[in-house]
Design a protein around this motif. Structure first.
Motif, PDB file in Angstrom:
ATOM      1  N   GLU A 164     -12.944 -16.381 -27.064  1.00  0.00           N
ATOM      2  CA  GLU A 164     -12.301 -17.901 -26.337  1.00  0.00           C
ATOM      3  C   GLU A 164     -12.919 -18.840 -27.175  1.00  0.00           C
ATOM      4  OE1 GLU A 164     -14.381 -15.665 -24.796  1.00  0.00           O
ATOM      5  OE2 GLU A 164     -13.053 -14.634 -23.249  1.00  0.00           O
ATOM      6  N   LEU A 165     -11.661 -19.635 -28.063  1.00  0.00           N
ATOM      7  CA  LEU A 165     -12.207 -20.721 -28.771  1.00  0.00           C
ATOM      8  C   LEU A 165     -10.771 -21.393 -28.853  1.00  0.00           C
ATOM      9  CD1 LEU A 165     -10.465 -19.833 -31.568  1.00  0.00           C
ATOM     10  CD2 LEU A 165     -12.545 -18.314 -31.959  1.00  0.00           C
ATOM     11  N   ILE A 166     -11.153 -22.555 -29.496  1.00  0.00           N
ATOM     12  CA  ILE A 166      -9.818 -23.548 -29.777  1.00  0.00           C
ATOM     13  C   ILE A 166      -9.612 -23.483 -31.169  1.00  0.00           C
ATOM     14  CG2 ILE A 166      -8.802 -25.957 -29.691  1.00  0.00           C
ATOM     15  CD1 ILE A 166      -9.651 -24.674 -26.995  1.00  0.00           C
ATOM     16  N   ALA A 167      -8.165 -23.201 -31.621  1.00  0.00           N
ATOM     17  CA  ALA A 167      -7.662 -23.190 -32.902  1.00  0.00           C
ATOM     18  C   ALA A 167      -6.489 -23.921 -33.396  1.00  0.00           C
ATOM     19  CB  ALA A 167      -7.700 -21.771 -33.598  1.00  0.00           C
ATOM     20  N   VAL A 168      -6.481 -24.874 -34.133  1.00  0.00           N
ATOM     21  CA  VAL A 168      -4.999 -25.796 -34.168  1.00  0.00           C
ATOM     22  C   VAL A 168      -4.859 -25.694 -35.450  1.00  0.00           C
ATOM     23  CG1 VAL A 168      -5.798 -27.297 -32.280  1.00  0.00           C
ATOM     24  CG2 VAL A 168      -6.402 -27.890 -34.699  1.00  0.00           C
ATOM     25  N   PRO A 169      -3.422 -25.884 -35.906  1.00  0.00           N
ATOM     26  CA  PRO A 169      -2.905 -25.703 -37.001  1.00  0.00           C
ATOM     27  C   PRO A 169      -3.349 -27.078 -38.042  1.00  0.00           C
ATOM     28  CG  PRO A 169      -1.103 -26.321 -35.719  1.00  0.00           C
ATOM     29  CD  PRO A 169      -2.236 -25.965 -34.959  1.00  0.00           C
ATOM     30  N   GLU A 170      -3.379 -27.282 -39.055  1.00  0.00           N
ATOM     31  CA  GLU A 170      -3.722 -28.247 -39.954  1.00  0.00           C
ATOM     32  C   GLU A 170      -2.849 -29.664 -40.032  1.00  0.00           C
ATOM     33  OE1 GLU A 170      -5.181 -28.406 -44.670  1.00  0.00           O
ATOM     34  OE2 GLU A 170      -4.170 -26.779 -43.946  1.00  0.00           O
ATOM     35  N   HIS A 171      -1.478 -29.289 -39.664  1.00  0.00           N
ATOM     36  CA  HIS A 171      -0.604 -30.454 -39.784  1.00  0.00           C
ATOM     37  C   HIS A 171      -0.516 -31.300 -38.572  1.00  0.00           C
ATOM     38  CE1 HIS A 171       2.124 -28.325 -36.945  1.00  0.00           C
ATOM     39  NE2 HIS A 171       1.758 -27.165 -37.826  1.00  0.00           N
ATOM     40  N   TRP A 172      -1.346 -30.786 -37.484  1.00  0.00           N
ATOM     41  CA  TRP A 172      -1.654 -31.576 -36.392  1.00  0.00           C
ATOM     42  C   TRP A 172      -2.046 -32.802 -36.348  1.00  0.00           C
ATOM     43  CZ3 TRP A 172      -2.541 -28.496 -31.162  1.00  0.00           C
ATOM     44  CH2 TRP A 172      -1.723 -27.481 -30.687  1.00  0.00           C
ATOM     45  N   THR A 173      -1.893 -33.828 -35.388  1.00  0.00           N
ATOM     46  CA  THR A 173      -2.586 -35.030 -35.188  1.00  0.00           C
ATOM     47  C   THR A 173      -3.502 -34.966 -34.365  1.00  0.00           C
ATOM     48  OG1 THR A 173      -1.196 -36.020 -33.722  1.00  0.00           O
ATOM     49  CG2 THR A 173      -0.607 -36.600 -35.940  1.00  0.00           C
ATOM     50  N   VAL A 174      -4.722 -35.801 -34.160  1.00  0.00           N
ATOM     51  CA  VAL A 174      -5.693 -35.837 -33.246  1.00  0.00           C
ATOM     52  C   VAL A 174      -4.873 -35.847 -31.917  1.00  0.00           C
ATOM     53  CG1 VAL A 174      -7.433 -37.629 -32.265  1.00  0.00           C
ATOM     54  CG2 VAL A 174      -7.416 -37.007 -34.766  1.00  0.00           C
ATOM     55  N   GLY A 175      -3.928 -36.650 -31.639  1.00  0.00           N
ATOM     56  CA  GLY A 175      -2.993 -36.999 -30.521  1.00  0.00           C
ATOM     57  C   GLY A 175      -2.655 -35.557 -30.154  1.00  0.00           C
ATOM     58  N   ASP A 176      -1.929 -34.780 -31.004  1.00  0.00           N
ATOM     59  CA  ASP A 176      -1.463 -33.460 -30.553  1.00  0.00           C
ATOM     60  C   ASP A 176      -2.498 -32.546 -30.102  1.00  0.00           C
ATOM     61  OD1 ASP A 176       0.996 -34.164 -31.795  1.00  0.00           O
ATOM     62  OD2 ASP A 176       0.640 -33.365 -33.647  1.00  0.00           O
ATOM     63  N   ALA A 177      -3.828 -32.410 -30.703  1.00  0.00           N
ATOM     64  CA  ALA A 177      -4.782 -31.789 -30.416  1.00  0.00           C
ATOM     65  C   ALA A 177      -5.195 -32.085 -28.988  1.00  0.00           C
ATOM     66  CB  ALA A 177      -6.028 -31.801 -31.235  1.00  0.00           C
ATOM     67  N   ARG A 217      -5.276 -41.623 -32.130  1.00  0.00           N
ATOM     68  CA  ARG A 217      -4.754 -40.642 -32.102  1.00  0.00           C
ATOM     69  C   ARG A 217      -3.659 -40.062 -33.282  1.00  0.00           C
ATOM     70  NH1 ARG A 217      -3.618 -38.748 -26.685  1.00  0.00           N
ATOM     71  NH2 ARG A 217      -1.723 -37.917 -27.342  1.00  0.00           N
ATOM     72  N   THR A 218      -3.335 -40.951 -33.874  1.00  0.00           N
ATOM     73  CA  THR A 218      -2.096 -40.821 -34.901  1.00  0.00           C
ATOM     74  C   THR A 218      -2.614 -40.066 -36.192  1.00  0.00           C
ATOM     75  OG1 THR A 218      -2.876 -43.140 -35.845  1.00  0.00           O
ATOM     76  CG2 THR A 218      -0.766 -42.698 -34.454  1.00  0.00           C
ATOM     77  N   VAL A 219      -4.159 -40.081 -36.638  1.00  0.00           N
ATOM     78  CA  VAL A 219      -4.628 -39.581 -37.652  1.00  0.00           C
ATOM     79  C   VAL A 219      -4.388 -38.221 -37.651  1.00  0.00           C
ATOM     80  CG1 VAL A 219      -7.079 -39.277 -39.014  1.00  0.00           C
ATOM     81  CG2 VAL A 219      -6.397 -41.406 -37.877  1.00  0.00           C
ATOM     82  N   SER A 220      -4.147 -37.620 -38.908  1.00  0.00           N
ATOM     83  CA  SER A 220      -4.045 -36.052 -39.051  1.00  0.00           C
ATOM     84  C   SER A 220      -5.635 -35.303 -38.686  1.00  0.00           C
ATOM     85  CB  SER A 220      -3.351 -35.732 -40.339  1.00  0.00           C
ATOM     86  OG  SER A 220      -3.822 -34.332 -40.716  1.00  0.00           O
ATOM     87  N   ILE A 221      -5.384 -34.155 -38.081  1.00  0.00           N
ATOM     88  CA  ILE A 221      -6.723 -33.503 -37.984  1.00  0.00           C
ATOM     89  C   ILE A 221      -7.140 -33.121 -39.281  1.00  0.00           C
ATOM     90  CG2 ILE A 221      -7.406 -31.020 -37.367  1.00  0.00           C
ATOM     91  CD1 ILE A 221      -7.294 -32.384 -35.146  1.00  0.00           C
TER      92      ILE A 221
END
Lengths: 471, 471
Positions: A164-177, A217-221
């Protein structure tokens, strides 16, 4: 006003906690007794009421402090308080005992509440048949996760990790996450960092939650994450995992399979137990006490210790045979037999000191091939200094007490010799064992004391014979 | 295609890291040698280029692996890589060495980069005068924070804690907290939980960042936080802090002053070192090796060990005096002198096994007054079983080798007696010391081996004399 009244009045919670725990966070003996009295009297209600306010870790402690034969009764009395967290915190042997007393479907209920790592810890030691039954009773997702974990070697990262973990793609923004985390109820809430992965699910960076919270929120992860990350291979031994967490001060780390894909996460709270265990194990192994767990079944403890004692019997007989070589000298000058033990004993102590330092330095990766030569030189200088001081002290004492200058010289010289033997053996034995792939904590002590015993007797009695002390 | 080609090509970073670290995360000896060669050749540029890709923890290791006399030159060569993180990761003795070589204003520059806890660790061991100079060079806020930390006892929570933390009032919403974090650049980014406080700045709850991230902005912080929290009193000893982190699987915890107000935060990464140290220390203390740090100045090491060896000399002389009581018997039957060491040695080993287990169980709070009696019973049964097995083995062996039934009985009985003495002393000595407020790891071994040596000689030689073996 009595003295007791001077203690400021505690809040409700604190007072309640105060009645169960002592200053060192241990359950008070009278509390344990009260619970067990209630269980023995068949008053399950009273036992439950007492135990209910406890933290799961304290309920686990309660079981450890309860005599074996009463544990099942206690479990029956407070069965609804016995959740997965309690089992996760429990000593391995105590847990095994209790699990044995439960039905497979009850074990499955407990396991399904837990993260993979804790569920695996509960299931891994069961008999294969019971294990299969528990797995059958689990829902398919949990079963698959646990079966995969069980396919990794014991004490490896694969057993420790939770899936159980959280993985997100590189192109997401902070807001997306943040939206993803808020929108998906089924995600874990037990995480401290999120992992950023590429389309092949390989980790490319790690992002502390505090960085996300402090960023618009708009900054990229990709702009917030740290690219330099410490990855744990799934087959890494837990001792290495613990050292890596310690060295790089990690809170959590991504676990990757042989293809480099993210398959799990290890968090520091699971590692803390291992760090403590691995560091403490050396104390027990050096003493030949095996795992030395006080909850270990007594038969197992007896066997572990007996093996070591029998090995020591062998080395003691070897040392005795050295003494036997000088029976004639001793028969003529029995004082030697009273003093020879001092030489071997002092050497043994000096050897044990060096040994403990070297074993500890090896375990913490402080002693590596870069500084081995320096370490040998260091211990030699310490051994020489201590040997000269002790040898002189003993030599002078011998003259004063026995008025025999020859005995005094022989005694002092033997002490010095044996100190040097102890210093060198104390470094070289564990380093040699480590290089040969043997845990230096397990068998170093046998070799070192064998050498200091034999050399202690040989140098003292041999020099005495040469000096004509036997007459 | 050679075998080496089968290894998949590593990415740039990995390959670079591969050239410095071995499989166990230790710096490779050839890498260390290359850096030191460059420093010795005066080629600071080359040394810098080699060291630059390293993690601060590895740069700290590099200094530990460098011989004392070259550390200052290495520091000079790579001075701009030597930031606070490197000093924070460094062994205490090595750090002290290096700090001594720096000017106070340079130390102040490093300290000002760090969280309070790390800055305190660097400053606390300096000479009072240098310390004052460094404090003067710091800006007033940092100075006040460090001075306050220094006012707490060494090894207390007050020294360990950092003052940089996030505290919010109970009436805020999740959105308020996020806006606050985004809007205040000066806040720390190094936190895993936020603390919720009442108007008097007393903690009322703790909130994991993951819970905040998973909750809509409008929800009140009071509804997300956990009210049941583990607070650390500012004067708590670091060993207790470590046990509490371990027991309750904490990631961070609030530190409160005597008035219950929030004054700081301790995070698990600072505790991990302490857990490992405290657990490992018992190995070294039981062996009489003091702190046993391989970077300790050699003079200090010699003194620590010598004190212990001299104490042991005293107990060895006591044991020798027991042997001396039977000089007449030994003169008539010198074989006894060869065998008596086996009895005392086997007892010593059995005592050490029990001792290691008990000291470890005390250190981990597993052995409390609730189960002391059970533990004594357990060790007595183990000692009796091992004693009977070993006594029988030795008795039979003695008949086979020496054909002397009296000697065989005496030998076996002495082994059994001394095993029981060892088992009881191994439990009772450390428990008694602990109850008297003495660290049981420090002096238990002296007492236990004194008893097993004396009783070993006394039971064997005494029984032999009674049985008329001396003739």
């Amino acid at each position: 006003m009595s003295e007791v009244d001077l203690i400021p009045e505690a809040e409700d919670d604190a007072a309640e906690q105060g009645s169960q725990l002592d200053r060192d966070d241990r359950l008070k003996p009278e509390f344990v007794r009260n619970v067990l009295d209630a269980v023995e009297a068949g008053d399950d209600e009273a036992a439950r009421a007492l135990v209910e306010p406890l933290h799961p870790a304290d309920i686990a402690d309660l079981f450890e402090l309860t005599p074996n034969e009463m544990r099942a009764a206690l479990a029956k009395a407070i069965t609804d308080l016995l959740d997965g967290d309690v089992f996760a915190e429990m000593n391995d042997y105590v847990r095994e005992d209790l699990i044995d007393a439960l039905e497979p479907h009850e074990v499955a209920d407990i396991a399904s509440e837990l993260d993979t790592d804790d569920a695996v810890a509960i299931i891994e030691d069961m008999e294969p048949e019971d294990q299969r039954e528990v797995l059958r009773a689990l829902d398919p997702d949990d079963r698959a996760a646990i079966e995969e974990a069980l396919s990794y070697p014991e004490e490896s990262a694969g057993r420790l990790m939770q899936r159980e973990l959280i993985a997100v793609p590189e192109h997401w923004t902070v807001g997306d996450a943040i939206d993803y985390l808020r929108g998906h109820e089924e995600l874990t809430t037990d995480f401290w960092e999120i992992f950023v992965v590429d389309p092949a699910h390989k980790p490319v960076g790690t992002c502390q939650l505090s960085w996300i919270l402090r960023t618009p929120r708009t900054v990229s992860i990709a702009d917030v994450m740290k690219r330099e990350q410490t990855l744990i291979p799934v087959d890494m031994d837990q001792e290495e995992v613990a050292l890596r967490f310690q060295k790089y001060a990690l809170i959590s780390a991504a676990v990757t399979d042989t293809g480099g894909r993210l398959v799990g996460m290890i968090t520091v709270d699971d590692i803390v137990h291992i760090i403590s265990e691995e560091a403490g194990e050396d104390t027990l192994r050096l003493a030949g006490a095996g795992d030395g767990d006080i909850n270990e079944p007594i038969g197992l403890t007896v066997r572990t210790r007996l093996v070591w004692l029998v090995v020591n019997l062998g080395t003691a007989m070897l040392a005795a045979s050295v003494v036997g070589m000088f029976e004639g000298t001793i028969a003529k000058f029995a004082l030697l037999s009273a003093l020879m033990g001092i030489v071997s004993g002092m050497g043994g102590n000096a050897g044990t000191q060096t040994l403990a330092v070297v074993v500890r330095a090896l375990a913490t990766n402080q002693l590596t091939s870069s500084n081995t030569v320096r370490m040998i030189g260091r211990e030699f200088r310490i051994a020489a200094t201590n040997g000269i001081v002790l040898g002189t002290l003993i030599g002078l004492g011998t003259i004063l007490i026995y008025g025999n200058p020859t005995l005094s010289l022989v005694f002092g010289a033997a002490i010095l010799t044996n100190n040097l033997v102890a210093g060198l053996a104390g470094v070289l034995v564990p380093i040699t064992l480590e290089r040969s792939g043997v845990d230096p904590a397990v068998s170093s002590a046998v070799f070192v004391t064998m050498m200091t015993d034999c050399m202690g007797f040989f140098s003292f009695l041999g020099l005495a014979t040469l000096a004509g002390l036997g007459g």
